[in-house]
Design a protein around this motif. Sequence first.
Motif, PDB file in Angstrom:
ATOM      1  N   ASN A 136      46.215  52.643  30.265  1.00 41.28           N
ATOM      2  CA  ASN A 136      46.392  52.655  28.813  1.00 41.28           C
ATOM      3  C   ASN A 136      46.037  51.305  28.193  1.00 41.28           C
ATOM      4  N   GLY A 137      46.321  50.216  28.931  1.00 47.10           N
ATOM      5  CA  GLY A 137      45.939  48.898  28.415  1.00 47.10           C
ATOM      6  C   GLY A 137      44.435  48.761  28.282  1.00 47.10           C
ATOM      7  N   TYR A 138      43.689  49.263  29.255  1.00 47.01           N
ATOM      8  CA  TYR A 138      42.228  49.219  29.168  1.00 47.01           C
ATOM      9  C   TYR A 138      41.715  50.085  28.022  1.00 47.01           C
ATOM     10  N   ALA A 139      42.325  51.253  27.817  1.00 43.63           N
ATOM     11  CA  ALA A 139      41.889  52.120  26.717  1.00 43.63           C
ATOM     12  C   ALA A 139      42.104  51.436  25.370  1.00 43.63           C
ATOM     13  N   ARG A 140      43.274  50.850  25.170  1.00 45.32           N
ATOM     14  CA  ARG A 140      43.546  50.152  23.912  1.00 45.32           C
ATOM     15  C   ARG A 140      42.663  48.928  23.738  1.00 45.32           C
ATOM     16  N   LEU A 196      31.152  47.318  29.043  1.00 44.17           N
ATOM     17  CA  LEU A 196      32.079  46.597  28.171  1.00 44.17           C
ATOM     18  C   LEU A 196      33.514  46.718  28.668  1.00 44.17           C
ATOM     19  N   VAL A 197      33.886  47.904  29.149  1.00 42.33           N
ATOM     20  CA  VAL A 197      35.241  48.091  29.681  1.00 42.33           C
ATOM     21  C   VAL A 197      35.454  47.208  30.908  1.00 42.33           C
ATOM     22  N   ARG A 198      34.410  47.029  31.723  1.00 42.02           N
ATOM     23  CA  ARG A 198      34.544  46.217  32.931  1.00 42.02           C
ATOM     24  C   ARG A 198      34.456  44.720  32.661  1.00 42.02           C
ATOM     25  N   SER A 199      34.146  44.332  31.454  1.00 44.90           N
ATOM     26  CA  SER A 199      33.933  42.921  31.148  1.00 44.90           C
ATOM     27  C   SER A 199      35.229  42.127  31.284  1.00 44.90           C
ATOM     28  N   PRO A 200      35.123  40.830  31.616  1.00 50.44           N
ATOM     29  CA  PRO A 200      36.334  40.003  31.737  1.00 50.44           C
ATOM     30  C   PRO A 200      37.131  39.917  30.440  1.00 50.44           C
ATOM     31  N   HIS A 201      36.442  39.933  29.301  1.00 46.53           N
ATOM     32  CA  HIS A 201      37.162  39.846  28.027  1.00 46.53           C
ATOM     33  C   HIS A 201      38.084  41.035  27.841  1.00 46.53           C
ATOM     34  N   VAL A 202      37.550  42.246  28.076  1.00 43.90           N
ATOM     35  CA  VAL A 202      38.382  43.446  27.930  1.00 43.90           C
ATOM     36  C   VAL A 202      39.478  43.456  28.984  1.00 43.90           C
ATOM     37  N   SER A 203      39.196  42.972  30.195  1.00 47.99           N
ATOM     38  CA  SER A 203      40.225  42.943  31.236  1.00 47.99           C
ATOM     39  C   SER A 203      41.379  42.032  30.837  1.00 47.99           C
ATOM     40  N   GLY A 204      41.057  40.836  30.320  1.00 52.34           N
ATOM     41  CA  GLY A 204      42.125  39.948  29.863  1.00 52.34           C
ATOM     42  C   GLY A 204      42.899  40.530  28.705  1.00 52.34           C
ATOM     43  N   ASN A 205      42.201  41.176  27.757  1.00 55.44           N
ATOM     44  CA  ASN A 205      42.884  41.790  26.625  1.00 55.44           C
ATOM     45  C   ASN A 205      43.750  42.953  27.080  1.00 55.44           C
ATOM     46  N   ALA A 206      43.269  43.717  28.087  1.00 56.56           N
ATOM     47  CA  ALA A 206      44.067  44.832  28.608  1.00 56.56           C
ATOM     48  C   ALA A 206      45.346  44.324  29.267  1.00 56.56           C
ATOM     49  N   LEU A 252      35.947  58.086  31.404  1.00 54.98           N
ATOM     50  CA  LEU A 252      37.223  58.128  32.125  1.00 54.98           C
ATOM     51  C   LEU A 252      37.555  56.732  32.646  1.00 54.98           C
ATOM     52  N   ILE A 253      38.770  56.280  32.360  1.00 47.36           N
ATOM     53  CA  ILE A 253      39.262  54.986  32.820  1.00 47.36           C
ATOM     54  C   ILE A 253      40.393  55.254  33.811  1.00 47.36           C
ATOM     55  N   LYS A 254      40.164  54.885  35.070  1.00 52.13           N
ATOM     56  CA  LYS A 254      41.149  55.121  36.122  1.00 52.13           C
ATOM     57  C   LYS A 254      41.689  53.781  36.616  1.00 52.13           C
ATOM     58  N   ALA A 255      43.000  53.735  36.820  1.00 55.72           N
ATOM     59  CA  ALA A 255      43.655  52.523  37.309  1.00 55.72           C
ATOM     60  C   ALA A 255      44.447  52.876  38.564  1.00 55.72           C
ATOM     61  N   ARG A 267      40.513  43.955  37.121  1.00 58.91           N
ATOM     62  CA  ARG A 267      39.240  44.605  37.410  1.00 58.91           C
ATOM     63  C   ARG A 267      39.236  45.244  38.789  1.00 58.91           C
ATOM     64  N   GLY A 268      40.001  44.679  39.744  1.00 59.48           N
ATOM     65  CA  GLY A 268      40.094  45.282  41.064  1.00 59.48           C
ATOM     66  C   GLY A 268      40.800  46.624  41.053  1.00 59.48           C
ATOM     67  N   ALA A 269      41.686  46.839  40.091  1.00 60.82           N
ATOM     68  CA  ALA A 269      42.410  48.111  40.003  1.00 60.82           C
ATOM     69  C   ALA A 269      41.697  49.119  39.121  1.00 60.82           C
ATOM     70  N   LEU A 270      40.522  48.770  38.566  1.00 60.57           N
ATOM     71  CA  LEU A 270      39.858  49.600  37.563  1.00 60.57           C
ATOM     72  C   LEU A 270      38.726  50.406  38.177  1.00 60.57           C
ATOM     73  N   GLU A 271      38.615  51.646  37.708  1.00 61.03           N
ATOM     74  CA  GLU A 271      37.471  52.505  37.999  1.00 61.03           C
ATOM     75  C   GLU A 271      37.037  53.160  36.682  1.00 61.03           C
ATOM     76  N   VAL A 272      35.758  53.032  36.348  1.00 57.58           N
ATOM     77  CA  VAL A 272      35.216  53.608  35.110  1.00 57.58           C
ATOM     78  C   VAL A 272      34.185  54.653  35.495  1.00 57.58           C
ATOM     79  N   GLU A 273      34.397  55.876  35.036  1.00 56.08           N
ATOM     80  CA  GLU A 273      33.494  56.985  35.353  1.00 56.08           C
ATOM     81  C   GLU A 273      33.111  57.706  34.066  1.00 56.08           C
ATOM     82  N   PRO A 274      31.832  57.901  33.803  1.00 53.05           N
ATOM     83  CA  PRO A 274      31.428  58.708  32.640  1.00 53.05           C
ATOM     84  C   PRO A 274      31.628  60.188  32.930  1.00 53.05           C
TER      85      PRO A 274
END
Length: 476
Positions: free
Chosen positions: A154-158, A78-88, A138-141, A123-130
């Motif tokens: 922080n935008g992805y977290a929100r 869900l974090v990697r989804s385009p919807h969340v990326s645009g909202n972030a 963990l959300i890494k940018a 999404r290219g700047a995003l890394e998601v690690e459990p």
Amino acid sequence: MLSFYDWIDAIRYRWKLVVFTMGVLALLGLLYVAVTPRVYTATSSLLLDTGAPDPVGDENGGGRQQDNRAVIATQADLVRSPHVSGNAAVLSGIAKDPRYIEQWREATGGKVAYADWLRGKMRGALEVEPGRDTNVLLIKANASDPKEAARIANGYARASVESQYRLRTEPAKAYATWLENRLKAAQINVDKSGKQLSSFARATGITNDGDLSSEGSLTAEVSTQLAAAEARAAAARQTGGEAAQARGDAEKSETVQRLRGQVAERSGKLAELQAVFGPDYPDVQRTRAEVATLQSQLNAQLANANSTFNSARAAQTGAERAAAAASEARLRGLAAQQRSRMLSMGTNLAKYQQLKNEFQAAQTTYNDLNQRLTKMRLQSAVPLTEVQVLDTASTPLVPSSPNVGLTLALSLVLGALLGAGAAIWLELRDPRVRSRIGLERRLGAPVIGTIALPRYQGAIGGRNDDNPLLLEGRAA
């Protein structure tokens, strides 16, 4: 063939070469660090609380038991989804950043939609690690600017929390709207069924919810009395019992009892005399005549008493039979009247119960819809999600790439290995004896003595002539 110790001696002898190689590799590493663009990584974390009880849900439902691995994997997608990326991008302010708009124009020339290009950039700047064995995501940018990396993380977290909130509340809002329409129809049905029930109760006079317990008790009592009257009439109609009762009453009379006693006494005496003197003895014959006379009197008295008592019993039985029949007829009429009354009231009561059940069903439906609507309204209003921001990303002070320390360490290690390899290669081309042990290995004979040469000191090339040659010896 050179041994390991010879290699060590060769490396020690050519240490300057090793140091020079390490220095060259270190300079190359620093040059790589200097020319490589800096990349900063900011990290924010989300907590997935899947076992917390739902305050809006069923109180007896307990926590929502789910597979944590599946939940974390779903949340990562869900974090990697385009919807969340645009909202972030919108929440972090990057969507309105002039630098990104300029990059979009340079990269696409305006041929690709800015929103699509920006979602891909995010999404290219995003890394998601459990997190390991935890419910933390963990959300890494990654970005060339440390502040920009923190904004993206922080935008992805929100955006993740907001997406979870929307996924929870938007279906609840739609369901609440549907329930409101159903609730209006249920209210109309309740009013209609309530009016029908009230009108029928007033028309039929049914009160106390149509309680027929008193009428039922009266019917049961009349039925019991009728059964008893029928039993008495049936007993009175029985024939043949009067003669037996009359004979019993005759047997109980005093005269009959006296004559029966005399007959028994004389019969006993006759038996004694006949046993002693025989049947032809005069006293035996006289006693037999007396017994016959007494028996004749007994029979006559029994017949007279039986006739008297039989007449009395017949008259009494006739009176009882008439009384029982009259009582049976009266109670049968009362029972028929009561059954007719109960039948009439039962028909109305059945209709009353039908209308009452319809009203209660409509009321139950209304209450259920109202309860579910209240729950959906709370669920659409309460800001409750399974995902919470655990840590916000701060501006990184040190770039994550290139790693200066790791690069220098690898350069020094590689320089040491190359220098040692070069020293060993030179030694293989021009082998030298550099120790007593090496000499013994080459000659295959023990060394019996060593001479310590004078040490150089002072100016380069000078010698210390004051130190005599030292001669050491050992036993062969």
